[in-house]
Design an enzyme around this catalytic site. Structure first.
Site, short mmCIF file in Angstrom:
data_model
loop_
_atom_site.label_atom_id
_atom_site.label_comp_id
_atom_site.label_asym_id
_atom_site.label_seq_id
_atom_site.Cartn_x
_atom_site.Cartn_y
_atom_site.Cartn_z
N ARG A 51 0.86 -1.20 0.00
CA ARG A 51 0.00 0.00 0.00
C ARG A 51 0.89 1.24 0.00
O ARG A 51 0.63 2.21 -0.70
CB ARG A 51 -0.96 0.02 1.19
CG ARG A 51 -1.72 1.34 1.30
CD ARG A 51 -2.99 1.35 2.14
NE ARG A 51 -3.00 0.43 3.24
CZ ARG A 51 -2.31 0.58 4.39
NH1 ARG A 51 -1.56 1.65 4.58
NH2 ARG A 51 -2.39 -0.33 5.33
N TYR A 103 -16.62 16.88 -15.05
CA TYR A 103 -16.94 15.45 -15.21
C TYR A 103 -18.00 15.04 -14.18
O TYR A 103 -17.89 15.39 -13.00
CB TYR A 103 -15.65 14.64 -15.03
CG TYR A 103 -15.85 13.16 -15.03
CD1 TYR A 103 -16.16 12.48 -16.21
CD2 TYR A 103 -15.74 12.41 -13.87
CE1 TYR A 103 -16.35 11.11 -16.22
CE2 TYR A 103 -15.92 11.04 -13.87
CZ TYR A 103 -16.22 10.40 -15.05
OH TYR A 103 -16.41 9.04 -15.05
N ASP A 175 -7.64 18.80 -14.24
CA ASP A 175 -7.94 17.45 -14.73
C ASP A 175 -7.52 17.42 -16.20
O ASP A 175 -8.17 18.01 -17.05
CB ASP A 175 -9.44 17.17 -14.55
CG ASP A 175 -9.85 15.77 -15.00
OD1 ASP A 175 -9.12 15.17 -15.81
OD2 ASP A 175 -10.92 15.31 -14.56
N LYS A 200 -8.28 6.46 -19.33
CA LYS A 200 -8.63 6.96 -20.66
C LYS A 200 -7.40 6.94 -21.57
O LYS A 200 -6.91 5.89 -21.89
CB LYS A 200 -9.26 8.35 -20.53
CG LYS A 200 -10.28 8.48 -19.38
CD LYS A 200 -11.55 7.67 -19.58
CE LYS A 200 -12.40 7.53 -18.32
NZ LYS A 200 -12.77 8.76 -17.67
C1 LIG Z 1 -13.26 9.21 -16.41
C2 LIG Z 1 -12.95 10.56 -15.89
C3 LIG Z 1 -12.71 10.79 -14.53
C4 LIG Z 1 -12.84 9.68 -13.49
O1 LIG Z 1 -11.84 8.71 -13.62
P1 LIG Z 1 -12.06 7.15 -13.30
O2 LIG Z 1 -10.78 6.55 -13.74
O3 LIG Z 1 -13.25 6.70 -14.07
O4 LIG Z 1 -12.29 7.04 -11.84
C5 LIG Z 1 -12.38 12.08 -14.14
N1 LIG Z 1 -12.31 13.09 -15.02
C6 LIG Z 1 -12.53 12.91 -16.34
C7 LIG Z 1 -12.43 14.07 -17.27
C8 LIG Z 1 -12.87 11.65 -16.82
O5 LIG Z 1 -13.11 11.49 -18.12
#
Ligand SMILES: *Cc1c(COP(=O)(O)O)cnc(C)c1O
Length: 384
Positions: A51, A103, A175, A200
């Site tokens: 962890r 998001y 982000d 992503k």
């Molecule tokens: C998918 C996404 C998230 C969340 O991420 P996860 O890996 O699904 O927990 C946050 N911000 C954006 C812009 C996203 O596309």
């Protein structure tokens, strides 16, 4: 290797990476272990419990820091877990200003999990950075932005917002999931924290759920590392390995995502049955100039509204697509289509959703790296 000097297209492959010390393995082994032998209590080689740290995760964290031009990287069990760690820097009474088309999962985490602990969130339009200032109070501790935004492809001026953040002594978190460091590097533009859903584009193959934070400041890194270990939402060794493998081709994938994205945005914009296309590469996009300044290209995320369409109509179109898979998520090699109102943004109340432009007929595309002629033919059949 002084890898800060490497070009981006080399950092994706070599950044933070060295052949494994034991046998020279070029890819870091998947250290599928929870614990590590000690010669005497505390006598270990830097790893005591997975962890706190795991060598495969360390390899990923070093790669993340390298590609985002930061000093420290942290890998989490999901993008949301990474955001969760950032909000845990705050205390009851603190305020966060965020964008009104953030998001959906971030919105849900902010409103439904953290608000009950006394942290306040405001969601505002941020296309004009100057308009943000009036929402900053003495309790504001964090600005949370996304650019391009999901799914409206609004562009926020990172440099301008970072100036505001400095002036008011608040943290700026970006982000960077949609853009990736191939297109924009928020730390270079003055951000304090970069966050990714590595699920992503960084992973890129729709086979992991992983999150990331990258920072420059040692004190901030220590605080986030403490939270990562204390709250425990860490990225596992197998997922670390897969994400690292994905990052090695990020630059070539992104190049194709951008090329296909441009072709499809242009095709849709000329289509007689399409009302509006949202893509920052268009000269008439309201913040095209800012996009041009802070991004090296415009990416493969596109949203559009078919003419005279409604909820049912939009759903019919996404159901007819055959090469585009109807699915949540984005950023993989395969093209995906989504209906934000019923899928990614269903957790945002309808009035809130529509205020930011996420109407019932909006369709979002994550353009993959297939042959663009096949993708256009698929859209042509579905739009009719
Ligand atoms: C998918 C996404 C998230 C969340 O991420 P996860 O890996 O699904 O927990 C946050 N911000 C954006 C812009 C996203 O596309």
């Amino acid at each position: 290797m002084s890898e800060k000097k490497l070009k981006f297209n080399s950092k994706t492959i070599h950044g933070g990476q060295n052949p494994d010390a034991a046998y020279g393995a070029v890819m870091p082994p998947i250290y599928q272990t929870s614990t590590y032998a000690q010669t005497t209590p505390g006598g270990h080689k830097g790893y005591a419990y997975s962890r706190s740290a795991n060598p495969t995760r360390t390899a990923l964290e070093n790669s993340l820091a390298s590609i985002e031009n930061g000093n420290y990287g942290l890998a989490f069990a999901s993008g949301i877990a990474a955001i969760d760690a950032v909000i845990k820097l705050l205390n009851p009474g603190d305020e966060v200003v965020s964008t009104n088309d953030v998001y959906g999962g971030s919105y849900r985490l902010f409103k439904q999990v953290f608000e009950k602990f006394g942290i306040k969130f405001q969601f505002i339009g941020m296309q004009n950075a100057e308009a943000i200032e009036e929402y900053i109070t003495e309790n504001t501790k964090l600005l949370w932005i996304e650019t391009p935004t999901n799914p409206m492809m609004n562009i926020i001026d990172i440099k301008a917002v970072s100036k505001l953040a400095r002036k008011h002594n608040v943290l700026l978190a970006v982000d960077n999931t949609f853009a990736t460091p191939y297109l924009q590097v928020p730390l270079d533009l003055g951000a304090d924290i970069v966050m990714h859903s590595a699920t992503k584009y960084l992973g890129g193959h729709s086979d992991v759920v992983v999150g990331a934070l990258i920072v420059n400041d040692k004190d901030l890194a220590d605080k986030l590392y403490f939270i990562q270990n204390a709250s425990g939402a860490v990225c596992g060794p197998m997922d670390s390995f897969l994400t690292l493998r994905g990052i090695k081709t990020l630059h070539v994938r992104m190049q194709r995502h951008c090329e296909n994205g441009k072709a499809i945005a242009t095709y849709l914009a000329k289509h007689p049955k399409i009302e509006k296309v949202f893509w920052p590469g268009f000269e008439d996009h309201p913040n095209h100039e800012i996009a041009k300044n802070q991004m090296s290209d415009f990416g493969g995320m596109i949203s559009f509204i078919p003419k005279g369409s409604n909820y049912e109509n939009a759903i019919k179109i996404v159901e007819k697509l055959q090469i585009f898979t109807l699915a949540e998520s984005l950023g993989g090699v395969e093209s995906l289509a989504g209906h934000p109102a019923s899928m990614t943004h269903a957790s945002i109340p309808k009035e809130e959703r529509q205020k930011s432009g996420v109407v019932d007929s909006l369709i979002r595309l994550s353009v993959g790296i297939e042959d663009k002629a096949d993708l256009i033919a698929d859209l042509e059949k579905a739009i009719g």
